[in-house]
Write an enzyme that holds these catalytic residues in place. Structure first.
Site, PDB file in Angstrom:
ATOM      1  N   CYS A 101      -0.825   6.513  10.122  1.00  0.00           N
ATOM      2  CA  CYS A 101      -1.554   5.358   9.171  1.00  0.00           C
ATOM      3  C   CYS A 101      -1.243   4.648  10.574  1.00  0.00           C
ATOM      4  CB  CYS A 101      -0.493   5.358   7.960  1.00  0.00           C
ATOM      5  SG  CYS A 101      -1.712   3.730   7.282  1.00  0.00           S
ATOM      6  N   HIS A 143      -5.397   9.007   0.671  1.00  0.00           N
ATOM      7  CA  HIS A 143      -4.833   8.612   1.361  1.00  0.00           C
ATOM      8  C   HIS A 143      -5.391   6.817   1.331  1.00  0.00           C
ATOM      9  CE1 HIS A 143      -2.043   7.235   5.608  1.00  0.00           C
ATOM     10  NE2 HIS A 143      -3.380   6.431   5.372  1.00  0.00           N
ATOM     11  N   GLU A 144      -6.824   6.827   1.746  1.00  0.00           N
ATOM     12  CA  GLU A 144      -7.751   5.330   1.218  1.00  0.00           C
ATOM     13  C   GLU A 144      -7.275   4.722   0.089  1.00  0.00           C
ATOM     14  OE1 GLU A 144      -7.512   4.135   4.275  1.00  0.00           O
ATOM     15  OE2 GLU A 144      -7.951   6.063   5.381  1.00  0.00           O
ATOM     16  N   HIS A 147      -4.106   3.304  -0.811  1.00  0.00           N
ATOM     17  CA  HIS A 147      -3.987   1.884  -0.092  1.00  0.00           C
ATOM     18  C   HIS A 147      -4.796   1.023  -1.243  1.00  0.00           C
ATOM     19  CE1 HIS A 147      -2.437   2.131   3.998  1.00  0.00           C
ATOM     20  NE2 HIS A 147      -3.087   3.518   3.879  1.00  0.00           N
TER      21      HIS A 147
HETATM   22 ZN    ZN Z   1      -2.952   4.502   6.675  1.00  0.00          ZN
END
Ligand code: ZN
Length: 180
Positions: A101, A143-144, A147
């Protein structure tokens, strides 16, 4: 003019916030933010980037898979802005693979993710999309998406033993490349 944006680093509280839905797609500032996010992802060898990573707490990210120095075996696609994304359904199969990341430099973690997901999002021109993503691209999306909910990949690890350094990772995926 597009510009590369500074990336918030782990410890910055913006990375732990619930991001706000986007309701101003026609706003020039939002369209510029999308251009700047794409430029930032390309410049930093990222395969995806979420708005909270550049301290903009909105439900928006870019998926931009392509082979690069950080992910040499990534598939190639056009950078795509995904706005107000949702996960509609997912496979029962879970796969583990290495993630890094931009907010957590220098380390990689072995992260379990759904192998396939069905997603909905709005594109930058306001169109609604529904599609199935699999494997590496599904991994980027998950993953995004995390966030946007204030999560980072470290939160998904099964064990701290699943953390390795970037240098160790690159030696594993690029066994013929010398680090010297
Ligand atoms: Zn990330």
């Amino acid at each position: 003019m597009t510009e590369s944006l500074p990336i918030a680093q782990l410890g910055n509280s913006i990375l732990r916030q619930q991001a706000q839905p986007v309701d101003n797609l026609g706003d020039q500032r939002l369209q510029k933010l999308i251009d700047d996010l794409i430029a930032t992802a390309v410049e930093s060898n990222g395969v995806g980037i979420a708005a909270p990573q550049v301290s903009q707490s909105y439900r928006l990210f870019i998926v931009a898979s392509r082979p690069n120095l950080r992910y040499p075996h990534a598939p190639t696609m056009e950078p795509t802005a995904m706005i107000n994304p949702r996960i509609i359904a997912h496979s029962s199969e879970i796969v583990k693979d290495w993630e890094g990341c931009l907010c957590v430099p220098g380390i990689r973690g072995l992260v379990p993710r759904f192998q396939a997901i069905e997603v909905e999002y709005t594109s930058r021109d306001g169109q609604q999309h529904r599609q199935e993503l699999t494997d590496f691209v599904a991994r980027i999306f998950q993953h995004e998406y995390d966030h946007l909910d204030g999560l980072v990949f470290l939160d998904r690890l099964e064990s701290t033993r699943d953390i390795i350094t970037e240098q160790e990772y690159l030696q594993r995926v690029l066994p013929t490349t010398s680090c010297h």
